[in-house]
Design an enzyme around this catalytic site. Sequence first.
Site, mmCIF file in Angstrom:
data_model
loop_
_atom_site.group_PDB
_atom_site.id
_atom_site.type_symbol
_atom_site.label_atom_id
_atom_site.label_comp_id
_atom_site.label_asym_id
_atom_site.label_seq_id
_atom_site.Cartn_x
_atom_site.Cartn_y
_atom_site.Cartn_z
ATOM 1 N N ASP A 211 48.479 9.648 -13.683
ATOM 2 C CA ASP A 211 48.531 8.412 -14.482
ATOM 3 C C ASP A 211 49.996 8.010 -14.655
ATOM 4 O OD1 ASP A 211 47.577 6.261 -15.861
ATOM 5 O OD2 ASP A 211 46.721 7.383 -17.521
ATOM 6 N N HIS A 359 39.405 0.483 -10.315
ATOM 7 C CA HIS A 359 40.124 0.313 -11.589
ATOM 8 C C HIS A 359 41.471 -0.386 -11.413
ATOM 9 C CE1 HIS A 359 41.458 1.104 -15.633
ATOM 10 N NE2 HIS A 359 42.391 1.966 -15.261
HETATM 11 C C1 HEM Z 1 40.143 6.700 -20.307
HETATM 12 C C2 HEM Z 1 40.417 5.511 -19.838
HETATM 13 C C3 HEM Z 1 41.321 5.263 -18.664
HETATM 14 C C4 HEM Z 1 41.593 6.048 -17.588
HETATM 15 C C5 HEM Z 1 41.013 7.414 -17.268
HETATM 16 C C6 HEM Z 1 42.537 5.329 -16.773
HETATM 17 C C7 HEM Z 1 43.078 5.811 -15.586
HETATM 18 C C8 HEM Z 1 44.006 5.144 -14.825
HETATM 19 C C9 HEM Z 1 44.593 5.661 -13.620
HETATM 20 C C10 HEM Z 1 44.301 7.028 -13.005
HETATM 21 C C11 HEM Z 1 45.436 4.715 -13.140
HETATM 22 C C12 HEM Z 1 46.279 4.797 -11.867
HETATM 23 C C13 HEM Z 1 47.629 5.316 -12.101
HETATM 24 C C14 HEM Z 1 48.627 4.302 -12.565
HETATM 25 O O1 HEM Z 1 48.789 3.250 -11.957
HETATM 26 O O2 HEM Z 1 49.264 4.564 -13.580
HETATM 27 C C15 HEM Z 1 45.395 3.596 -14.053
HETATM 28 C C16 HEM Z 1 46.116 2.427 -13.921
HETATM 29 C C17 HEM Z 1 45.996 1.341 -14.758
HETATM 30 N N1 HEM Z 1 45.157 1.221 -15.831
HETATM 31 FE FE1 HEM Z 1 43.925 2.627 -16.554
HETATM 32 N N2 HEM Z 1 42.805 4.128 -17.353
HETATM 33 C C18 HEM Z 1 42.078 4.035 -18.507
HETATM 34 C C19 HEM Z 1 42.073 2.984 -19.408
HETATM 35 C C20 HEM Z 1 42.654 1.769 -19.195
HETATM 36 C C21 HEM Z 1 42.513 0.605 -20.057
HETATM 37 C C22 HEM Z 1 41.700 0.544 -21.350
HETATM 38 C C23 HEM Z 1 43.238 -0.399 -19.487
HETATM 39 C C24 HEM Z 1 43.422 -1.819 -19.963
HETATM 40 C C25 HEM Z 1 42.451 -2.586 -20.375
HETATM 41 C C26 HEM Z 1 43.847 0.141 -18.289
HETATM 42 C C27 HEM Z 1 44.701 -0.552 -17.470
HETATM 43 C C28 HEM Z 1 45.348 -0.021 -16.379
HETATM 44 C C29 HEM Z 1 46.376 -0.730 -15.635
HETATM 45 C C30 HEM Z 1 46.909 -2.128 -15.923
HETATM 46 C C31 HEM Z 1 46.775 0.129 -14.623
HETATM 47 C C32 HEM Z 1 47.858 -0.131 -13.586
HETATM 48 C C33 HEM Z 1 47.326 -0.799 -12.368
HETATM 49 C C34 HEM Z 1 48.464 -1.064 -11.418
HETATM 50 O O3 HEM Z 1 49.511 -1.489 -11.891
HETATM 51 O O4 HEM Z 1 48.298 -0.854 -10.225
HETATM 52 N N3 HEM Z 1 43.462 1.442 -18.138
HETATM 53 N N4 HEM Z 1 44.510 3.873 -15.072
#
Ligand code: HEM
Length: 514
Positions: A211, A359
Amino acid sequence: MSASISGLNASNANLAAPGDPIIRKREIQGDVLVGLQKDEEHFLFFKIVDVARFKAALRDYIIAEITTTEEVLSREIQIKAYKASGRRSRLPFVGLNIGFSNDGLSVLLGANGTDGMDASFVAGAGVRAAGLLDPVDANGKPDWLAAFASDTIHGVLLVTGPAASASAAKSPAQKKVDDIVNVLGHSIKLVYRDVGVTRPQRGHEHFGFLDGVSNPGVRGITPRDNPADDNQGVPGQDLLWPGAFVFGYPGQDPNQPFEKPGAPPAMAHPWMADGSYMVFRRLNQFVPEFHNFLQSEGRALGIDPQLVGARMVGRWQSGAPIMIAPLQDDPALGADPKANNNFEFSQDTGERRCPFAAHIRKTYPRDDLEDPNKVGLLNPEGFVQAHRIMRAGIPFGPEVAEDEEKTKHERGLMFVCYQTSIIEQFEFIQISWANATGFPINKVHPDKTPATPGHDPIIGQAKGARAMDEILPNYPMGDTRSTLNMPDAFVKPSAAGYFFVPSISALRNTLAHP
Ligand code: HEM
């Protein structure tokens, strides 16, 4: 210990280029743009019960202890030098930040003190839960931890630090928490306290994925590290105007190319300058259920369960993006900050490499909305960049036990993000992208039939069943149709709050003013 969840790098002394805004680093609290250094983060949710004593404690102790952006950047440099000298232990940096809910600001400023602020902030996370499709009862009340919901929350203190050494009874952050609770004394009631901790698999959230890989770059603070593109930090990390995250600076105009400075987001009150809205969500993750699901789907589809997971997230567990490594993990790519964000989505028209609903494709569609005639936007890329957030979360809860076939112990993510509009940034991503089955619009399968992308399989919420298009890759060729049906959500909110994280001057001159 690292603050790198924001992807910022303090090694370059001159972070600003000509034309970049001057960031008031001594004013902005440290978690907002860069991220407090954290192996452990205590969240203290409080209610103010004696306003005069609370304000006095802020003035006499708390404000001077708050960790600013300048300090966080300086600590990054010290950590880098310390690591370079071969030492492996953690520097004992402790961080402190503070935020207030609408109720809290109203107590400090008077009844009309928050007039004109973000409507979602004023309404509060509890009222907004139904609109986010969070689980709610017949009256629209969210299904939150009883202790969290037991009283009005006026504010939150974030206290961070390295993990306790084996010989110490308490971690440095825990000691700081004791001091703060002591100083605030009977001026507050602690409504709920919780703690986040980084996992033994460092940097990975509980489902196992790296993450904090991708966060926006910020003009004036993120060093430029892509000789081919002056509008990027590391390759693929577009530089945004600071007003996207902090008041008092040019922001992102959804109708203009993202490189152009937009008008500074409107401030309802002058004291909002250098402050930011913080969204907090305690998101329970059902980890054994998630992994059992990957196994059974992988078996049923005849593909590697790890590929099922990678297509749900858009990255392999190592962090490697499936846009670049569509069929097999590439750990070296995942670990390389100069390569692991260097991709776009628009050339993947038939979701052969990455499902439209993965995601990372849902939450940051990059150039996926590129054709303005099709999507009806003046500037699709500018539009996407106007809906970004700065993430700064940390996992909570224990590792999965050997015999834990179904979740027995609560665990998940203390999700934290910063922005200047909760409605246009966090809520927009959750409601209009993650939960919306038709987003991104106007997409087609390789055989040109219309595609319904479905829910973001990680955070997308729905009243009924959830589904995602094209779990099977048609890479490099093929046009097999497939759908991933998800019986249950793997992520469920158990608490949430909307806060305002003010500048140091706003704290001193306005909020703590007797
Ligand atoms: C338990 C809940 C969540 C998990 C397990 C999770 C997991 C992840 C993972 C593994 C990544 C890819 C690594 C990274 O780019 O940092 C990521 C990216 C991201 N997540 Fe989540 N996330 C969660 C909740 C959320 C929520 C609630 C939001 C917003 C509504 C969110 C928004 C984002 C965004 C904006 C990215 C970056 C995408 C990019 O820039 O390419 N995430 N998340």
